[in-house]
Design a protein around this motif. Structure first.
Motif, PDB file in Angstrom:
ATOM      1  N   GLY A  71      24.502 -35.805 -38.805  1.00 13.28           N
ATOM      2  CA  GLY A  71      24.645 -34.363 -38.644  1.00 13.28           C
ATOM      3  C   GLY A  71      24.210 -33.547 -39.841  1.00 13.28           C
ATOM      4  O   GLY A  71      24.450 -32.348 -39.876  1.00 13.28           O
ATOM      5  N   SER A  72      23.593 -34.166 -40.836  1.00 10.31           N
ATOM      6  CA  SER A  72      23.138 -33.401 -41.998  1.00 10.31           C
ATOM      7  C   SER A  72      21.774 -33.903 -42.456  1.00 10.31           C
ATOM      8  O   SER A  72      21.345 -34.991 -42.096  1.00 10.31           O
ATOM      9  N   GLU A  73      21.137 -33.091 -43.254  1.00 10.93           N
ATOM     10  CA  GLU A  73      19.857 -33.466 -43.851  1.00 10.93           C
ATOM     11  C   GLU A  73      20.120 -34.463 -44.985  1.00 10.93           C
ATOM     12  O   GLU A  73      21.213 -34.484 -45.556  1.00 10.93           O
ATOM     13  N   PRO A  74      19.125 -35.277 -45.341  1.00 13.08           N
ATOM     14  CA  PRO A  74      19.318 -36.218 -46.452  1.00 13.08           C
ATOM     15  C   PRO A  74      19.566 -35.475 -47.764  1.00 13.08           C
ATOM     16  O   PRO A  74      18.975 -34.434 -48.019  1.00 13.08           O
ATOM     17  N   ASN A  75      20.455 -36.028 -48.551  1.00 16.70           N
ATOM     18  CA  ASN A  75      20.783 -35.487 -49.868  1.00 16.70           C
ATOM     19  C   ASN A  75      20.563 -36.561 -50.922  1.00 16.70           C
ATOM     20  O   ASN A  75      20.715 -37.747 -50.649  1.00 16.70           O
TER      21      ASN A  75
END
Length: 166
Positions: A71-75
């Motif tokens: 549910g999130s972009e890569p960090n």
């Protein structure tokens, strides 16, 4: 006093999320004031589950890796210990969106590619101009030598140093 300078030091230049965590795992600093005072494992629960970052935070070990939770972009996650005093060790935890980190690298790559391309283009144009200038002088000399070999020497008076250096 340590925490007072973090608002200035960590702005929103890369949309990063910055946490300073006490030795007990409590968030002492976050850009989001509602996260302060909570346990880091509650604030970053997905990273605790999927990447077991708790072992680095509690063990005061350095960790840097690309992490993507559902549910999130890569960090890019960076964890590093901060020694407050002889008996106190806290942890700095920074999450930076991968696209922010790579955005500058992509711009530099594109700029470098374009610069190299235009340098080769300029070098090619200069090479063609020099080759044409040298060829013109050689053709003039060749024509004069052909005339001389044919016995026609009266037209060769036009051949001078200036015609060879044009």
């Amino acid at each position: 006093s340590l925490l007072n300078n973090f608002e200035y030091a960590f702005g929103d230049s890369l949309n990063e999320r910055v946490y300073i965590v006490t030795g007990q795992g409590t968030v002492a600093y976050s850009q989001n004031p509602s996260e302060r005072g909570k346990q880091l494992q509650d604030v970053l629960s997905a990273y605790y589950r999927e990447y077991n970052i708790g072992q680095y935070v509690k063990g005061h070990k350095t960790f840097v890796d690309e992490c993507k939770v559902s549910g999130s972009e890569p960090n890019v996650v960076c964890i590093t210990p901060i020694k407050i005093s002889e008996n106190k060790q806290w942890t700095l935890c920074v999450l930076i969106p991968k696209i922010s980190v790579l955005g500058d690298a992509k711009n530099i790559t594109l700029t470098t590619f374009l610069l190299v391309f235009f340098c080769f283009l300029l070098l090619g144009i200069i090479t063609i101009l020099l080759a044409n200038k040298i060829s013109k002088s050689l053709r003039t000399i060749e024509a004069a030598l052909i005339d001389v070999s044919d016995g026609d020497i009266k037209n060769n008076n036009d051949l001078s140093d200036s015609s060879l250096t044009e």
